[in-house]
Enzyme design. Structure first.
Site, PDB file in Angstrom:
ATOM      1  CG  HIS A  53     -58.370 -38.243  20.352  1.00  0.00           C
ATOM      2  ND1 HIS A  53     -57.195 -38.557  20.341  1.00  0.00           N
ATOM      3  CD2 HIS A  53     -58.826 -39.339  19.286  1.00  0.00           C
ATOM      4  CE1 HIS A  53     -56.741 -39.710  19.840  1.00  0.00           C
ATOM      5  NE2 HIS A  53     -57.832 -40.046  18.972  1.00  0.00           N
ATOM      6  CD  GLU A  55     -56.686 -34.786  24.209  1.00  0.00           C
ATOM      7  OE1 GLU A  55     -55.833 -35.200  24.816  1.00  0.00           O
ATOM      8  OE2 GLU A  55     -57.585 -35.447  23.663  1.00  0.00           O
ATOM      9  CB  CYS A  83     -52.343 -39.158  20.996  1.00  0.00           C
ATOM     10  SG  CYS A  83     -53.473 -38.139  19.955  1.00  0.00           S
ATOM     11  CB  CYS A  86     -54.526 -34.521  21.011  1.00  0.00           C
ATOM     12  SG  CYS A  86     -56.106 -35.249  20.587  1.00  0.00           S
TER      13      CYS A  86
END
Length: 150
Positions: A53, A55, A83, A86
């Protein structure tokens, strides 16, 4: 234009990179002492990695720049509400503040689906949402519309 809008605009540039690589268009920048020290966008498809991801990638880059796992004096700008994975990583990195553009009612962990930060943890991250929200939403909606048309 204020600093928050500028930094979120930089995160949107990262999201556009993801869009053009057929990745879910989420972008992220990390700021330390008024300078961007890390930029990233989603790379789950390219890396075939669940954790790729924006992040997570940006946090790993920032750790190297700072030379520590602690990012206490850093702020993170993300184009979509993080999410649970993260949001947890942002908190574990001891980041000062999180800014995100658009809420995610399906898997957002900071109010979209539930709010992880409402729990009593050993570190509190400040949260601001809604910066360049319409631009982020439009990019994500366009991406998924294009995907459905295939």
């Amino acid at each position: 234009m204020n600093d928050q809008t500028f930094y979120m605009g930089e995160a949107l540039k990262e999201a556009n990179k993801a869009y053009h690589k057929n990745e879910v268009p989420i972008g992220c920048v990390i700021v330390y002492q008024d300078k961007i020290i890390s930029k990233a966008h989603n790379k789950r498809v390219k890396k075939e990695s669940t954790t790729a991801h924006a992040e997570i990638i940006a946090i790993e880059k920032a750790n190297k720049v700072i030379g520590s796992w602690r990012l206490e004096d850093c702020d993170i700008y993300v184009t979509l509400e993080p999410c649970a994975m993260c949001a947890g990583a942002i908190m574990q990195a001891r980041m000062r503040h999180l800014y995100f553009a658009a809420s995610d009612p399906k898997s957002g962990a900071l109010g979209g689906k539930f709010n992880l930060y409402k729990e009593d943890f050993n570190h509190t991250v400040g949260v601001t949402c809604g910066i360049l929200e319409s631009e982020s939403k439009q990019l994500i909606q366009t991406f998924f519309k294009k995907l459905r048309e295939k």
